[in-house]
Write a protein that holds these residues in place. Structure first.
Motif, PDB file in Angstrom:
ATOM      1  N   ALA A   1      15.781 -11.626  10.072  1.00  0.00           N
ATOM      2  CA  ALA A   1      16.066 -13.128  10.013  1.00  0.00           C
ATOM      3  C   ALA A   1      14.842 -14.093  10.377  1.00  0.00           C
ATOM      4  CB  ALA A   1      17.240 -13.660  10.908  1.00  0.00           C
ATOM      5  N   ASP A   2      14.765 -15.012   9.552  1.00  0.00           N
ATOM      6  CA  ASP A   2      14.009 -16.169   9.705  1.00  0.00           C
ATOM      7  C   ASP A   2      14.641 -17.273  10.716  1.00  0.00           C
ATOM      8  OD1 ASP A   2      11.755 -15.316   7.827  1.00  0.00           O
ATOM      9  OD2 ASP A   2      13.513 -15.920   6.518  1.00  0.00           O
ATOM     10  N   HIS A   3      15.985 -17.179  10.718  1.00  0.00           N
ATOM     11  CA  HIS A   3      16.884 -18.235  11.458  1.00  0.00           C
ATOM     12  C   HIS A   3      17.965 -17.543  11.771  1.00  0.00           C
ATOM     13  CE1 HIS A   3      17.710 -22.358  12.390  1.00  0.00           C
ATOM     14  NE2 HIS A   3      18.709 -22.120  12.126  1.00  0.00           N
ATOM     15  N   LEU A   4      18.106 -17.613  13.048  1.00  0.00           N
ATOM     16  CA  LEU A   4      19.402 -17.492  13.863  1.00  0.00           C
ATOM     17  C   LEU A   4      20.581 -18.409  13.992  1.00  0.00           C
ATOM     18  CD1 LEU A   4      18.479 -14.594  16.218  1.00  0.00           C
ATOM     19  CD2 LEU A   4      19.124 -14.005  13.912  1.00  0.00           C
ATOM     20  N   VAL A   5      21.607 -18.151  13.830  1.00  0.00           N
ATOM     21  CA  VAL A   5      22.854 -19.144  14.152  1.00  0.00           C
ATOM     22  C   VAL A   5      23.680 -18.353  15.044  1.00  0.00           C
ATOM     23  CG1 VAL A   5      24.568 -20.564  13.571  1.00  0.00           C
ATOM     24  CG2 VAL A   5      22.646 -20.618  12.237  1.00  0.00           C
ATOM     25  N   VAL A   6      23.786 -18.497  16.403  1.00  0.00           N
ATOM     26  CA  VAL A   6      24.669 -17.836  17.293  1.00  0.00           C
ATOM     27  C   VAL A   6      25.819 -18.584  17.632  1.00  0.00           C
ATOM     28  CG1 VAL A   6      24.674 -16.373  19.472  1.00  0.00           C
ATOM     29  CG2 VAL A   6      22.540 -16.616  18.264  1.00  0.00           C
ATOM     30  N   MET A   7      27.109 -18.049  17.572  1.00  0.00           N
ATOM     31  CA  MET A   7      28.270 -18.633  17.758  1.00  0.00           C
ATOM     32  C   MET A   7      29.135 -18.096  19.005  1.00  0.00           C
ATOM     33  SD  MET A   7      29.636 -19.234  13.834  1.00  0.00           S
ATOM     34  CE  MET A   7      31.105 -19.981  14.293  1.00  0.00           C
ATOM     35  N   ARG A   8      29.886 -18.961  19.270  1.00  0.00           N
ATOM     36  CA  ARG A   8      30.902 -18.581  20.431  1.00  0.00           C
ATOM     37  C   ARG A   8      31.928 -19.584  20.343  1.00  0.00           C
ATOM     38  NH1 ARG A   8      30.301 -19.144  27.027  1.00  0.00           N
ATOM     39  NH2 ARG A   8      32.411 -18.356  27.686  1.00  0.00           N
ATOM     40  N   GLU A   9      33.087 -18.849  20.154  1.00  0.00           N
ATOM     41  CA  GLU A   9      34.299 -19.649  20.131  1.00  0.00           C
ATOM     42  C   GLU A   9      34.512 -20.703  19.030  1.00  0.00           C
ATOM     43  OE1 GLU A   9      35.274 -20.345  24.217  1.00  0.00           O
ATOM     44  OE2 GLU A   9      35.835 -18.306  24.949  1.00  0.00           O
ATOM     45  N   GLY A  10      33.975 -20.601  17.924  1.00  0.00           N
ATOM     46  CA  GLY A  10      33.821 -21.531  16.881  1.00  0.00           C
ATOM     47  C   GLY A  10      32.911 -22.584  16.933  1.00  0.00           C
ATOM     48  N   ARG A  11      32.091 -22.522  17.949  1.00  0.00           N
ATOM     49  CA  ARG A  11      31.132 -23.646  17.965  1.00  0.00           C
ATOM     50  C   ARG A  11      29.822 -22.915  18.052  1.00  0.00           C
ATOM     51  NH1 ARG A  11      32.533 -28.808  19.774  1.00  0.00           N
ATOM     52  NH2 ARG A  11      34.787 -28.609  20.457  1.00  0.00           N
ATOM     53  N   VAL A  12      28.698 -23.570  17.551  1.00  0.00           N
ATOM     54  CA  VAL A  12      27.098 -22.998  17.608  1.00  0.00           C
ATOM     55  C   VAL A  12      26.590 -23.236  19.195  1.00  0.00           C
ATOM     56  CG1 VAL A  12      24.816 -23.472  16.866  1.00  0.00           C
ATOM     57  CG2 VAL A  12      26.673 -23.674  15.103  1.00  0.00           C
ATOM     58  N   LEU A  13      26.222 -21.952  19.342  1.00  0.00           N
ATOM     59  CA  LEU A  13      25.780 -21.823  20.684  1.00  0.00           C
ATOM     60  C   LEU A  13      24.229 -21.954  20.859  1.00  0.00           C
ATOM     61  CD1 LEU A  13      26.664 -21.139  23.725  1.00  0.00           C
ATOM     62  CD2 LEU A  13      26.158 -18.762  23.304  1.00  0.00           C
ATOM     63  N   ALA A  14      23.551 -21.586  19.785  1.00  0.00           N
ATOM     64  CA  ALA A  14      22.069 -21.632  19.635  1.00  0.00           C
ATOM     65  C   ALA A  14      21.605 -21.349  18.317  1.00  0.00           C
ATOM     66  CB  ALA A  14      21.233 -20.708  20.548  1.00  0.00           C
ATOM     67  N   THR A  15      20.567 -21.998  17.756  1.00  0.00           N
ATOM     68  CA  THR A  15      19.856 -21.888  16.527  1.00  0.00           C
ATOM     69  C   THR A  15      18.240 -21.638  16.695  1.00  0.00           C
ATOM     70  OG1 THR A  15      19.628 -24.320  15.858  1.00  0.00           O
ATOM     71  CG2 THR A  15      21.705 -22.963  15.342  1.00  0.00           C
ATOM     72  N   GLY A  16      17.824 -20.971  15.682  1.00  0.00           N
ATOM     73  CA  GLY A  16      16.403 -20.991  15.801  1.00  0.00           C
ATOM     74  C   GLY A  16      15.607 -19.656  15.407  1.00  0.00           C
ATOM     75  N   ALA A  17      14.526 -19.583  15.589  1.00  0.00           N
ATOM     76  CA  ALA A  17      13.769 -18.262  15.147  1.00  0.00           C
ATOM     77  C   ALA A  17      14.160 -17.350  16.198  1.00  0.00           C
ATOM     78  CB  ALA A  17      12.134 -18.574  15.263  1.00  0.00           C
ATOM     79  N   PRO A  18      14.265 -15.962  15.643  1.00  0.00           N
ATOM     80  CA  PRO A  18      14.610 -14.942  16.645  1.00  0.00           C
ATOM     81  C   PRO A  18      14.007 -14.932  18.155  1.00  0.00           C
ATOM     82  CG  PRO A  18      14.601 -13.860  14.480  1.00  0.00           C
ATOM     83  CD  PRO A  18      14.002 -15.356  14.411  1.00  0.00           C
ATOM     84  N   GLU A  19      12.560 -15.120  17.912  1.00  0.00           N
ATOM     85  CA  GLU A  19      11.599 -15.152  19.317  1.00  0.00           C
ATOM     86  C   GLU A  19      12.080 -16.143  20.210  1.00  0.00           C
ATOM     87  OE1 GLU A  19      10.666 -15.217  16.005  1.00  0.00           O
ATOM     88  OE2 GLU A  19       9.691 -13.115  15.688  1.00  0.00           O
ATOM     89  N   GLN A  20      12.681 -17.263  19.545  1.00  0.00           N
ATOM     90  CA  GLN A  20      13.017 -18.456  20.466  1.00  0.00           C
ATOM     91  C   GLN A  20      14.225 -18.443  21.124  1.00  0.00           C
ATOM     92  OE1 GLN A  20      12.478 -21.454  17.642  1.00  0.00           O
ATOM     93  NE2 GLN A  20      10.221 -21.684  18.037  1.00  0.00           N
ATOM     94  N   VAL A  21      15.346 -17.831  20.267  1.00  0.00           N
ATOM     95  CA  VAL A  21      16.631 -18.106  20.421  1.00  0.00           C
ATOM     96  C   VAL A  21      17.195 -16.565  21.399  1.00  0.00           C
ATOM     97  CG1 VAL A  21      19.207 -17.521  19.506  1.00  0.00           C
ATOM     98  CG2 VAL A  21      17.162 -19.333  18.526  1.00  0.00           C
ATOM     99  N   MET A  22      16.474 -15.313  20.975  1.00  0.00           N
ATOM    100  CA  MET A  22      17.185 -13.958  21.481  1.00  0.00           C
ATOM    101  C   MET A  22      16.692 -13.773  22.972  1.00  0.00           C
ATOM    102  SD  MET A  22      19.524 -12.031  20.810  1.00  0.00           S
ATOM    103  CE  MET A  22      19.717 -12.362  19.394  1.00  0.00           C
ATOM    104  N   THR A  23      17.540 -14.169  24.007  1.00  0.00           N
ATOM    105  CA  THR A  23      17.147 -13.969  25.556  1.00  0.00           C
ATOM    106  C   THR A  23      18.395 -13.131  26.229  1.00  0.00           C
ATOM    107  OG1 THR A  23      17.956 -15.956  26.126  1.00  0.00           O
ATOM    108  CG2 THR A  23      15.865 -16.177  25.488  1.00  0.00           C
ATOM    109  N   ALA A  24      18.175 -12.632  27.224  1.00  0.00           N
ATOM    110  CA  ALA A  24      19.064 -12.210  28.004  1.00  0.00           C
ATOM    111  C   ALA A  24      19.871 -12.920  28.278  1.00  0.00           C
ATOM    112  CB  ALA A  24      18.248 -11.378  29.531  1.00  0.00           C
ATOM    113  N   GLY A  25      20.107 -14.214  28.684  1.00  0.00           N
ATOM    114  CA  GLY A  25      20.772 -15.276  29.039  1.00  0.00           C
ATOM    115  C   GLY A  25      21.799 -15.613  27.889  1.00  0.00           C
TER     116      GLY A  25
END
Length: 270
Positions: A208-232
């Motif tokens: 991916a160049d860009h991630l969209v992470v969802m939870r319960e029908g809403r967007v939780l986070a968007t952005g480049a994988p290096e920025q978005v993918m954290t343990a939290g």
């Protein structure tokens, strides 16, 4: 002509059950976007809403600044292609016949098939490596071959935007990477906007160049994988304790699962 896709206040329902709830998201034009989230978070429903297969209960989907509901069906199908999860073809349909179905949006009433259609089908089969299988029935192909045939049909449709719902489902790891490498090549060489729903976090970060992470029908986070993918984020979106490290080969984020996080209900039962 812009082919940027934007969802604004999008709510999608099945009967009285809300799946996607007042969601806002922008899909970068000419890039690969991967939509992630736990099961039943609304990923596939969002993709169907973007493809206008579900009508919004509220909000809208914009394509190049225009509401997708304003397009005639064939006009929209010339700009947005959709591949559902686990697509199936009628028995006996050959690869060439399946790929040719992608040309329907381009055909006119008085000219059902043209040299341009034939060229588009041949290009699509060559691009996906299924030209040598053109006369084989689709239901006789391996999983990876079958998926490439379906992607060829999507390519023959010649849309600048491609939406693929879990295209690696049921494939072994080699065929998963084969399909994802193909999607990357289509994006890099042809400039197509590619939107994928995936489950594998490492593959999502790799392609991916860009991630969209969802939870319960809403967007939780968007952005480049290096920025978005954290343990939290992994904990919040998937209920999973994990380490996020740099992949030793690709340099992209790599998720190392540790254990599921206990919910309050689990603790009460214990």
């Amino acid at each position: 002509m812009s082919d940027s896709m934007v969802a604004e206040g999008l709510t999608l329902r099945y009967d009285d059950r809300t799946i996607v709830d007042h969601l806002d998201v922008t899909l970068p034009e000419g890039r690969i976007t991967v939509i992630l989230g736990a099961n039943a978070c609304g990923k596939s429903t969002l993709l169907r809403g973007l493809a206008r297969l579900l009508s919004p209960a509220s909000g809208r989907v914009m394509l190049g600044g225009d509401d997708v509901r304003s397009f005639a069906p064939k006009a929209l199908a010339r700009r947005v292609g959709f591949l559902p999860q686990a697509a199936t073809a009628p028995g006996g349909v050959t690869v060439a016949e399946l790929v040719a179905r992608g040309r329907y949006p381009h055909q006119r009433l008085l000219q059902q098939w043209s040299p341009e259609d034939a060229d588009a089908v041949n290009r699509a089969m060559r691009s996906t490596g299924v030209a040598g299988l053109r006369d084989r029935p689709v239901d006789e192909l391996s999983g990876g071959q079958r998926q490439r045939a379906w992607i060829a049909m999507l390519l023959a449709q010649e849309t600048p935007v491609m939406l693929l719902d879990e295209p690696t489902t049921y494939l072994d790891i080699a065929h998963q990477l084969e399909v994802l490498e193909l999607c990357r090549r289509l994006n890099r060489e042809q400039g197509r906007t590619v939107v994928l729903v995936l489950h594998d976090l490492d593959q999502a970060c790799r392609y991916a160049d860009h991630l969209v992470v969802m939870r319960e029908g809403r967007v939780l986070a968007t952005g480049a994988p290096e920025q978005v993918m954290t343990a939290g984020l992994v904990a919040e979106a998937f209920g999973l304790e994990a380490l996020v490290q740099r992949h030793p080969v690709t340099g992209t984020p790599m998720v190392v699962p540790i254990a599921p996080l206990s919910s309050a209900d689990d603790e009460a039962i214990a």
